[in-house]
Design an enzyme around this catalytic site. Structure first.
Site, PDB file in Angstrom:
ATOM      1  N   SER A 162      44.673  13.380  47.271  1.00 54.35           N
ATOM      2  CA  SER A 162      45.538  14.205  48.117  1.00 54.35           C
ATOM      3  C   SER A 162      46.127  13.644  49.201  1.00 54.35           C
ATOM      4  CB  SER A 162      44.608  15.504  48.577  1.00 54.35           C
ATOM      5  OG  SER A 162      44.334  15.946  47.108  1.00 54.35           O
ATOM      6  N   GLY A 198      48.835  10.048  44.149  1.00 55.35           N
ATOM      7  CA  GLY A 198      49.422  10.394  42.531  1.00 55.35           C
ATOM      8  C   GLY A 198      50.602  11.504  43.110  1.00 55.35           C
ATOM      9  N   GLY A 199      50.237  12.758  43.142  1.00 57.98           N
ATOM     10  CA  GLY A 199      51.355  13.641  42.949  1.00 57.98           C
ATOM     11  C   GLY A 199      52.479  13.405  43.908  1.00 57.98           C
ATOM     12  N   GLU A 212      38.598   6.730  45.719  1.00 60.60           N
ATOM     13  CA  GLU A 212      39.270   7.814  45.297  1.00 60.60           C
ATOM     14  C   GLU A 212      38.145   8.915  44.976  1.00 60.60           C
ATOM     15  OE1 GLU A 212      43.503   7.481  44.145  1.00 60.60           O
ATOM     16  OE2 GLU A 212      42.156   7.106  42.103  1.00 60.60           O
ATOM     17  N   TRP A 216      52.027   7.162  39.165  1.00 58.68           N
ATOM     18  CA  TRP A 216      52.753   8.192  38.583  1.00 58.68           C
ATOM     19  C   TRP A 216      51.956   9.037  37.138  1.00 58.68           C
ATOM     20  CZ3 TRP A 216      58.583   7.122  37.719  1.00 58.68           C
ATOM     21  CH2 TRP A 216      59.219   7.074  38.973  1.00 58.68           C
ATOM     22  N   LYS A 217      50.762   8.576  36.876  1.00 56.19           N
ATOM     23  CA  LYS A 217      50.119   9.002  35.767  1.00 56.19           C
ATOM     24  C   LYS A 217      51.007   9.445  34.455  1.00 56.19           C
ATOM     25  CE  LYS A 217      47.113  10.634  39.186  1.00 56.19           C
ATOM     26  NZ  LYS A 217      45.936  11.754  39.815  1.00 56.19           N
TER      27      LYS A 217
END
Ligand code: PGA
Length: 251
Positions: free
Chosen positions: A213, A234-235, A168, A11-12
């Site tokens: 991504s 991530g996103g 990554e 989630w950063k």
């Protein structure tokens, strides 16, 4: 060798207590799917949310992890958090050496190595990240960089149970760009070869995640690449439906 995959969300620096609803929604999506996913599922929120999300994930198969830790267990390190503290809050995994930590906080492979040992000291599973920058890729240095990062970041005596490696490419993180399946296959094969040589059967059984991504629309292709045993996301991990769309690659 059959390696159980892991779909991990990073989630950063995102999420407040209200975000616990995304974990509850994800647990419902996983539970109601007619086909059981053949993977483990992990969410790594900011440290402030580890215990909140642990509570929200109760009764589900979703594990909770940290995004970084200090190398020491305790002491005069203002603002830092130890692996023992993350464990106490409910974490079972910790990401170490993410490229954003390497870039924003000057973390070297030597520091990542010490953090990995700290994760193990606390009895948790380390997700050790490696990856080349775009300039390094353009210069044809990808495999050299990855091998150096692996050599420096991985402590001796690690096992397939306590360590996961995440590849990554820095230029693929948050950009919507991904390497081709062939490129991922080449790098993951090289990582596997390094791990096998150094850690023998443990290196053969270690989980290798691809990150950068990953989304529902490319997950099936990327997760189908040889030596890819899951994703670091991530996103697309922030919303339950998006993340479940990636987990669906294992249904
Ligand atoms: P992204 O991030 O999925 O948003 O590209 C991946 C990561 O940094 O772990």
């Amino acid at each position: 060798m059959k390696i159980k995959a892991l779909v991990a969300g990073n989630w950063k620096m995102n999420g407040l207590k209200a975000s616990a609803k995304e974990v509850k929604a994800l647990a419902r999506l996983i539970a109601k799917s007619p086909k059981k996913a053949r993977c483990d599922v992990l969410i790594c929120p900011p440290a402030t949310l580890v215990s909140t999300l642990k509570e929200a994930a109760k009764g589900s198969k979703i594990a909770i992890g940290g995004q970084d830790c200090h190398a020491n267990a305790s002491g005069a390190h203002t603002g830092d958090i130890s692996a023992e503290m993350l464990k106490d809050a409910g974490a079972t995994y910790v990401i170490v050496g993410h490229s954003e930590r390497r870039a924003d906080h000057g973390e070297t492979s030597e520091m990542v190595n010490a953090k990995t040992q700290a994760v193990h000291r606390a009895g948790l599973i380390a997700i050790v990240c490696v990856g080349e920058t775009e300039a390094q890729r353009d210069a044809g240095e990808t495999l050299t960089v990855i091998r150096e990062q692996l050599a420096g970041s991985l402590p001796k005596g690690i096992t397939a149970k306590n360590t996961i490696v995440a590849y990554e490419p820095v230029w693929a993180i948050g950009t919507g760009r991904t390497p081709t399946a062939d490129d991922v296959a080449k790098v993951h094969a090289a990582i596997r070869a390094v791990l096998k040589k150094r850690f023998k059967s443990e290196g053969e059984a270690m989980r290798l995640l691809y990150g950068g991504s990953v989304k529902a629309s490319n997950a099936v292709e990327l997760m189908g690449v040889p030596n890819v045993n899951g994703a670091l996301v991530g996103g697309a991990s922030l919303k339950a439906a998006d993340f479940d769309g990636i987990i669906a690659a294992y249904r």
